[in-house]
Design an enzyme around this catalytic site. Structure first.
Site, PDB file in Angstrom:
ATOM      1  N   HIS A  86     -19.217 -27.805 -12.039  1.00 27.37           N
ATOM      2  CA  HIS A  86     -20.045 -27.058 -12.995  1.00 27.37           C
ATOM      3  C   HIS A  86     -20.913 -28.079 -13.736  1.00 27.37           C
ATOM      4  O   HIS A  86     -20.400 -29.025 -14.338  1.00 27.37           O
ATOM      5  CB  HIS A  86     -19.178 -26.272 -13.978  1.00 27.37           C
ATOM      6  CG  HIS A  86     -18.402 -25.174 -13.332  1.00 27.37           C
ATOM      7  ND1 HIS A  86     -17.084 -24.919 -13.627  1.00 27.37           N
ATOM      8  CD2 HIS A  86     -18.770 -24.266 -12.386  1.00 27.37           C
ATOM      9  CE1 HIS A  86     -16.659 -23.895 -12.902  1.00 27.37           C
ATOM     10  NE2 HIS A  86     -17.661 -23.484 -12.139  1.00 27.37           N
ATOM     11  N   GLU A  97     -20.440 -29.501 -17.488  1.00 29.87           N
ATOM     12  CA  GLU A  97     -19.142 -30.077 -17.887  1.00 29.87           C
ATOM     13  C   GLU A  97     -19.244 -31.596 -17.741  1.00 29.87           C
ATOM     14  O   GLU A  97     -18.811 -32.186 -16.753  1.00 29.87           O
ATOM     15  CB  GLU A  97     -18.031 -29.453 -17.041  1.00 29.87           C
ATOM     16  CG  GLU A  97     -17.961 -27.939 -17.252  1.00 29.87           C
ATOM     17  CD  GLU A  97     -16.949 -27.235 -16.378  1.00 29.87           C
ATOM     18  OE1 GLU A  97     -16.176 -27.920 -15.681  1.00 29.87           O
ATOM     19  OE2 GLU A  97     -16.922 -25.984 -16.389  1.00 29.87           O
ATOM     20  N   HIS A 124     -12.704 -30.990 -15.015  1.00 31.57           N
ATOM     21  CA  HIS A 124     -13.561 -30.002 -15.671  1.00 31.57           C
ATOM     22  C   HIS A 124     -13.427 -30.111 -17.193  1.00 31.57           C
ATOM     23  O   HIS A 124     -12.511 -30.750 -17.715  1.00 31.57           O
ATOM     24  CB  HIS A 124     -13.147 -28.583 -15.269  1.00 31.57           C
ATOM     25  CG  HIS A 124     -13.465 -28.220 -13.852  1.00 31.57           C
ATOM     26  ND1 HIS A 124     -14.507 -27.397 -13.507  1.00 31.57           N
ATOM     27  CD2 HIS A 124     -12.877 -28.577 -12.685  1.00 31.57           C
ATOM     28  CE1 HIS A 124     -14.549 -27.252 -12.184  1.00 31.57           C
ATOM     29  NE2 HIS A 124     -13.550 -27.962 -11.671  1.00 31.57           N
ATOM     30  N   GLU A 141      -8.453 -29.498 -16.634  1.00 31.82           N
ATOM     31  CA  GLU A 141      -9.320 -29.158 -17.766  1.00 31.82           C
ATOM     32  C   GLU A 141      -9.051 -30.147 -18.902  1.00 31.82           C
ATOM     33  O   GLU A 141      -7.921 -30.296 -19.352  1.00 31.82           O
ATOM     34  CB  GLU A 141      -9.044 -27.730 -18.234  1.00 31.82           C
ATOM     35  CG  GLU A 141      -9.318 -26.665 -17.188  1.00 31.82           C
ATOM     36  CD  GLU A 141     -10.797 -26.382 -16.997  1.00 31.82           C
ATOM     37  OE1 GLU A 141     -11.601 -26.836 -17.851  1.00 31.82           O
ATOM     38  OE2 GLU A 141     -11.145 -25.714 -16.012  1.00 31.82           O
TER      39      GLU A 141
END
Length: 343
Positions: free
Chosen positions: A70, A73, A165, A229
């Site tokens: 993404h 990010e 991420h 994450e």
């Protein structure tokens, strides 16, 4: 340094080169470091790093590390760029075969999650669906799959993939990882210890195979794969990189082939959750009852209605469930969130 010129032309580093030519169809480029490590630029944003055959690989492994699947990010992208610069500057020697990926350069330039389609829903062959025909992100997913297949074939050592991420939403638990579903597979202790070393103390066990990058590498390549994450989405240059020092330090240790450190008092044990329900936008007057500003890991008591459509009303039953990745603005058929519970 000659390696920079060979790989990144007139740009100062890997990230600058990737942002300067996000859609370029570049020929393969190679550079040999003074210690005989070979760096190959497979495509824009993709580096394959191979230590000399004579060098020991103490952990007997190969690694894939990706970020920027993404484009907005940015912190993990900056972490990988810094590690590449350290390697090229000769600050340490690489011990294991390594594939480094910046996933979606055009989205990185745009500062957006994606341009035409969510790249992290296009793996495991999903890029072949008619809805994605002709889209650059579908072509990128296909290329990344092919590149990973080739890397795995060339390096039969134990393979791990960490897809890094940051989250759109704030989170009650800042750093957490997702372990893709593979029938009968358990998380190895060494992988749990690595997550703790990276200051990631929460693990979500997914309940079915998906079309994310980590799910692809887990299922298709038999890799120990994790979506990791690491905090909150911020633009380039606005990240407090001190908050990402744990993962940077842990990755550097793995790349150098060093043994794992002892667990710290702060990060001694993973807290494990399991996914109990995947919320999909059904398109049948789908109604999502989670507020737009709710944080990841917000818990809902039994009886709470989470979503409904013309046919279904999903209500929390028996014990509390927490939500992660809530996002009502997804296309029909895609994930609007996950409901989890602690084990």
């Amino acid at each position: 340094m000659a390696a920079y010129q060979d790989l990144f032309e007139s740009n100062i580093d890997w990230l600058t080169h990737t942002l300067a030519k996000p859609s370029a169809d570049l020929p393969n480029a190679k550079a040999a470091l003074s210690d005989e490590t070979l760096i190959s630029r497979e495509s824009i944003g993709v580096l394959r790093c191979t230590p000399p055959a004579s060098r020991a690989n103490p952990n007997q492994e190969a690694l894939i590390v990706s970020a920027g699947i993404h484009g907005n990010e940015t912190a993990p992208i900056e972490v990988l760029n810094a590690l590449v610069s350290e390697l090229l500057n000769g600050e340490w020697q690489l011990a294991c075969p390594l594939l480094l990926i910046l996933g979606n350069p055009p989205a990185m330039v745009a500062g957006e999650r994606f341009v035409d389609a969510n790249l992290n829903r296009l793996f495991s062959g999903a890029h072949r669906k008619p809805a994605y025909a002709g889209l650059p992100e579908a072509a990128r997913a296909r290329f990344l799959e092919e590149t990973c297949y080739e890397f795995a074939r060339a390096h039969p050592q134990a393979l791990s993939h960490y897809d890094l991420h940051t989250a759109i939403r704030p989170s009650q638990r800042e750093k957490f990882a997702l372990y893709p579903f593979v029938e009968g597979r358990q998380v190895p202790e060494a992988q749990s210890n690595f997550l703790l070393e990276a200051e990631v103390s929460i693990l979500l066990l997914q309940h079915k195979a998906g079309t994310t990058f980590a799910s692809f590498s887990s299922s298709a390549l038999n890799a120990q794969s994790f979506t990791v994450e690491l905090g909150k989405v911020k633009p380039f240059g606005e990240n407090d990189l001190a908050r990402f020092e744990g993962v940077k330090r842990a990755l550097r240790r793995r790349l150098r082939g060093e043994t794992a450190p002892a667990k710290t008092l702060r990060f001694k044990q993973l807290t494990v959750f399991e996914v109990v329900h995947e919320i999909l936008n059904t398109g049948k007057n789908f109604r999502f009852h989670v507020p737009d500003d709710v944080a990841n890991f917000t818990e809902y008591p039994p009886g709470t209605i989470i979503w409904e459509d013309d046919d279904i009303c999903y209500r929390v039953e028996h014990s509390p469930q927490a939500i992660v990745f809530p996002n009502r603005d997804v296309p029909v058929g895609q994930r609007a969130g996950l409901l989890i519970r602690a084990l």
